[in-house]
Scaffold this active site. Structure first.
Site, PDB file in Angstrom:
ATOM      1  N   GLU A   1       0.784  -1.120  -0.054  1.00  0.00           N
ATOM      2  CA  GLU A   1      -0.070   0.003   0.101  1.00  0.00           C
ATOM      3  C   GLU A   1       0.923   1.389  -0.056  1.00  0.00           C
ATOM      4  O   GLU A   1       1.806   1.493   0.646  1.00  0.00           O
ATOM      5  CB  GLU A   1      -0.900   0.136   1.497  1.00  0.00           C
ATOM      6  CG  GLU A   1      -1.955  -0.788   1.122  1.00  0.00           C
ATOM      7  CD  GLU A   1      -3.108  -0.869   2.316  1.00  0.00           C
ATOM      8  OE1 GLU A   1      -4.219  -0.981   1.943  1.00  0.00           O
ATOM      9  OE2 GLU A   1      -2.640  -0.562   3.620  1.00  0.00           O
TER      10      GLU A   1
ATOM     11  N   CYS B   1       3.734   8.866   0.233  1.00  0.00           N
ATOM     12  CA  CYS B   1       4.080   7.799   1.350  1.00  0.00           C
ATOM     13  C   CYS B   1       3.990   6.492   1.002  1.00  0.00           C
ATOM     14  O   CYS B   1       2.983   5.672   0.570  1.00  0.00           O
ATOM     15  CB  CYS B   1       3.161   8.011   2.613  1.00  0.00           C
ATOM     16  SG  CYS B   1       3.336   7.061   4.111  1.00  0.00           S
TER      17      CYS B   1
ATOM     18  N   CYS C   1       5.671  -5.989   8.933  1.00  0.00           N
ATOM     19  CA  CYS C   1       6.671  -5.382   9.697  1.00  0.00           C
ATOM     20  C   CYS C   1       6.965  -6.330  10.796  1.00  0.00           C
ATOM     21  O   CYS C   1       6.221  -6.880  11.446  1.00  0.00           O
ATOM     22  CB  CYS C   1       6.418  -4.049  10.075  1.00  0.00           C
ATOM     23  SG  CYS C   1       7.773  -3.247  11.158  1.00  0.00           S
TER      24      CYS C   1
ATOM     25  N   CYS D   1       4.812  -2.746  16.883  1.00  0.00           N
ATOM     26  CA  CYS D   1       4.279  -1.806  17.671  1.00  0.00           C
ATOM     27  C   CYS D   1       2.737  -1.995  18.078  1.00  0.00           C
ATOM     28  O   CYS D   1       2.139  -2.320  17.180  1.00  0.00           O
ATOM     29  CB  CYS D   1       4.571  -0.331  16.962  1.00  0.00           C
ATOM     30  SG  CYS D   1       6.282  -0.303  16.705  1.00  0.00           S
TER      31      CYS D   1
ATOM     32  N   CYS E   1      -0.160  -0.066  15.872  1.00  0.00           N
ATOM     33  CA  CYS E   1       0.009   0.024  14.291  1.00  0.00           C
ATOM     34  C   CYS E   1      -0.618  -1.235  13.700  1.00  0.00           C
ATOM     35  O   CYS E   1      -0.376  -2.297  14.300  1.00  0.00           O
ATOM     36  CB  CYS E   1       1.701   0.108  14.152  1.00  0.00           C
ATOM     37  SG  CYS E   1       2.100  -0.090  12.199  1.00  0.00           S
TER      38      CYS E   1
ATOM     39  N   CYS F   1      -1.196   7.612   9.061  1.00  0.00           N
ATOM     40  CA  CYS F   1      -0.042   6.921   9.742  1.00  0.00           C
ATOM     41  C   CYS F   1      -0.411   5.547  10.298  1.00  0.00           C
ATOM     42  O   CYS F   1      -1.480   5.625  11.100  1.00  0.00           O
ATOM     43  CB  CYS F   1       0.654   7.538  10.655  1.00  0.00           C
ATOM     44  SG  CYS F   1       1.379   8.957   9.805  1.00  0.00           S
TER      45      CYS F   1
HETATM   46  N1  SAH Z   1       8.366   1.716  10.711  1.00  0.00           N
HETATM   47  C1  SAH Z   1       8.447   3.027  10.682  1.00  0.00           C
HETATM   48  C2  SAH Z   1       8.075   3.761   9.414  1.00  0.00           C
HETATM   49  C3  SAH Z   1       6.584   3.267   9.192  1.00  0.00           C
HETATM   50  S1  SAH Z   1       5.192   3.959  10.331  1.00  0.00           S
HETATM   51  C4  SAH Z   1       8.311   3.831  11.885  1.00  0.00           C
HETATM   52  O1  SAH Z   1       7.780   3.200  12.606  1.00  0.00           O
HETATM   53  O2  SAH Z   1       8.709   5.041  12.247  1.00  0.00           O
HETATM   54  C5  SAH Z   1       4.981   5.558  10.245  1.00  0.00           C
HETATM   55  C6  SAH Z   1       4.685   6.192  11.282  1.00  0.00           C
HETATM   56  O3  SAH Z   1       3.063   5.882  11.690  1.00  0.00           O
HETATM   57  C7  SAH Z   1       5.516   6.109  12.569  1.00  0.00           C
HETATM   58  O4  SAH Z   1       5.809   7.441  13.319  1.00  0.00           O
HETATM   59  C8  SAH Z   1       4.661   5.435  13.654  1.00  0.00           C
HETATM   60  O5  SAH Z   1       4.767   5.351  14.704  1.00  0.00           O
HETATM   61  C9  SAH Z   1       3.375   5.734  13.071  1.00  0.00           C
HETATM   62  N2  SAH Z   1       2.059   5.168  13.294  1.00  0.00           N
HETATM   63  C10 SAH Z   1       1.867   3.856  13.640  1.00  0.00           C
HETATM   64  N3  SAH Z   1       0.650   3.465  13.760  1.00  0.00           N
HETATM   65  C11 SAH Z   1      -0.002   4.653  14.126  1.00  0.00           C
HETATM   66  C12 SAH Z   1      -1.325   5.160  14.618  1.00  0.00           C
HETATM   67  N4  SAH Z   1      -2.037   4.067  14.911  1.00  0.00           N
HETATM   68  N5  SAH Z   1      -1.439   6.290  15.017  1.00  0.00           N
HETATM   69  C13 SAH Z   1      -0.573   7.395  14.602  1.00  0.00           C
HETATM   70  N6  SAH Z   1       0.669   6.798  14.247  1.00  0.00           N
HETATM   71  C14 SAH Z   1       1.085   5.756  13.907  1.00  0.00           C
HETATM   72 FE1  SF4 Z   2       6.709  -1.368  12.151  1.00  0.00          FE
HETATM   73 FE2  SF4 Z   2       4.094  -0.182  12.589  1.00  0.00          FE
HETATM   74 FE3  SF4 Z   2       6.177  -0.121  14.390  1.00  0.00          FE
HETATM   75 FE4  SF4 Z   2       6.625   1.263  12.073  1.00  0.00          FE
HETATM   76  S1  SF4 Z   2       5.012   1.572  13.711  1.00  0.00           S
HETATM   77  S2  SF4 Z   2       8.005  -0.257  13.259  1.00  0.00           S
HETATM   78  S3  SF4 Z   2       5.481  -0.131  10.668  1.00  0.00           S
HETATM   79  S4  SF4 Z   2       4.922  -1.886  13.562  1.00  0.00           S
END
Ligand code: SAH
Ligand code: SF4
Length: 348
Positions: free
Chosen positions: A92, A105, A112, A116, A119, A331
């Site tokens: 995506e 983006c 991944c 987290c 996410c 995000c």
């Molecule tokens: N893996 C990398 C880049 C992809 S995630 C990272 O974690 O930075 C891109 C951004 O989206 C990151 O800042 C991540 O913390 C944020 N993100 C993930 N889930 C989110 C959510 N549910 N609400 C807001 N930001 C989120």
């Molecule tokens: Fe992976 Fe989502 Fe954490 Fe970014 S925020 S490192 S995409 S699990």
């Protein structure tokens, strides 16, 4: 096994061509067809002799991404794309319009490994790394579909870019090359959850890109609950690496902070955060957390207060505009579609 020709830098292609006994300028021609024009077959390279095209077909393949689905937000024209790769995997990416131009983006992995808790990508597990040419194909496919030139790239889609280091570096070199898409490093941002060893490595490359670090919490007690990576590299270790990065590259680091109700949004958190960022060339980006299906957390109602507190302590902070909310394009909401494809209603 056919080789991935679109992942090759111009120099690598020149070496390949000299090994094939082909004149050097042919490598430049092929490189521009692949990188600038984004062709999907050797037949389209009309200024090459037929026998060379036949040789190329036998030895190489051209990586492409095709649009499987496209959703357009009713609010702000943000577009979310589901792209199909050659092996049938889906990826995506999101196209956003800002006053200064189009920004895409893009994803760097399918899924991944980092897990987290807030996410959507993290929840879907990991399938594989994307190749440099696949990452590039995301930009090319979206640009072609939009009919306008893309001016900015953010590596903030699915995946952890620094967990796919070589391919991401190769992609950056391709996309910024003068004979390629020629998108300057200053127009590219890379976001990481904090892989400390790779942050040092990246700093030493001295690229002019913007590094975003997903911090989301001022201390280990909170951050380890949200981000398993914090158990390997804690906040102090991460911020030390960030300081090294900012000192080495002279570039301001952008810290991402997703505001979650009752988790990381207190006045005490703001104070602690400001204290820890002191002395680092930085900027904080506050993001209203996007709620993922079935999530047990909510958006914070204290974002403005948190921003004001940070500013009072001398830290510059902005609140990120959320784009494409109605199509889950914000995000952390990108996820593998193989399993959830049904809920992406086709707008093609
Ligand atoms: N893996 C990398 C880049 C992809 S995630 C990272 O974690 O930075 C891109 C951004 O989206 C990151 O800042 C991540 O913390 C944020 N993100 C993930 N889930 C989110 C959510 N549910 N609400 C807001 N930001 C989120
Ligand atoms: Fe992976 Fe989502 Fe954490 Fe970014 S925020 S490192 S995409 S699990």
């Amino acid at each position: 096994m056919l080789k991935d020709i679109k992942s090759m830098t111009l120099e690598a292609l020149q070496e390949e061509f000299s090994a094939l006994g082909q004149p050097r300028f042919r490598a430049g021609q092929v490189y521009r067809w692949l990188q600038q024009r984004g062709v999907s077959s050797f037949e389209e390279m009309t200024d090459l002799p037929g026998n060379l095209r036949a040789i190329l077909r036998e030895k190489y393949y051209i990586s492409v991404a095709t649009i499987e689905k496209r959703q357009i937000s009713d609010y702000d024209n943000t577009r979310k794309y589901l792209l199909r790769l050659l092996d049938g995997e889906f990826v995506e990416c999101v196209l956003m319009e800002y006053h200064h131009g189009l920004s895409v983006c893009i994803s760097t992995q399918i899924g991944c490994k980092m897990g987290c808790t807030f996410c959507a990508t993290g929840k879907s597990g990991f399938s594989r790394n994307l190749t440099a040419s696949e990452i590039l194909s995301e930009v090319q496919t979206v640009e072609r579909d939009s009919g306008q030139r893309i001016s900015n790239i953010v590596l903030m889609g699915m995946g952890e870019p620094l967990d796919n280091y070589e391919n991401v570096m190769r992609f950056l070199s391709l996309v910024s090359s003068a004979d390629g898409m020629n998108i300057g490093m200053r127009h590219i941002s890379l976001s990481t959850c904090g892989l400390v060893d790779q942050i040092y490595r990246l700093a030493d490359e001295k690229l002019q890109l913007t590094l975003s670090v997903s911090l989301h919490a001022p201390n280990d007690a909170i951050r380890s609950k949200m981000m398993p990576v914090n158990r390997k590299w804690n906040v102090e270790t991460l911020l030390k690496a960030c300081r090294y990065y900012a000192d080495t590259t002279k570039r301001r680091i952008s810290f991402e902070y997703a505001m979650i109700d009752g988790v990381n949004d207190s006045g005490a958190c703001a104070r602690e955060l400001a204290g820890r960022l002191r002395g680092i060339l930085s900027h904080v980006n506050l993001i209203p957390v996007n709620t993922v299906d079935g999530a047990a957390y909510r958006k914070s109602g204290r974002i403005q207060a948190f921003q004001a507190a940070l500013q009072k302590y001398g830290v510059t902070a902005t609140v990120r505009r959320t784009l494409g909310e109605d199509i889950d394009a914000a995000c952390g909401q990108l996820r593998r579609r193989a399993e959830t494809e049904a809920d992406l209603s086709a707008d093609l």
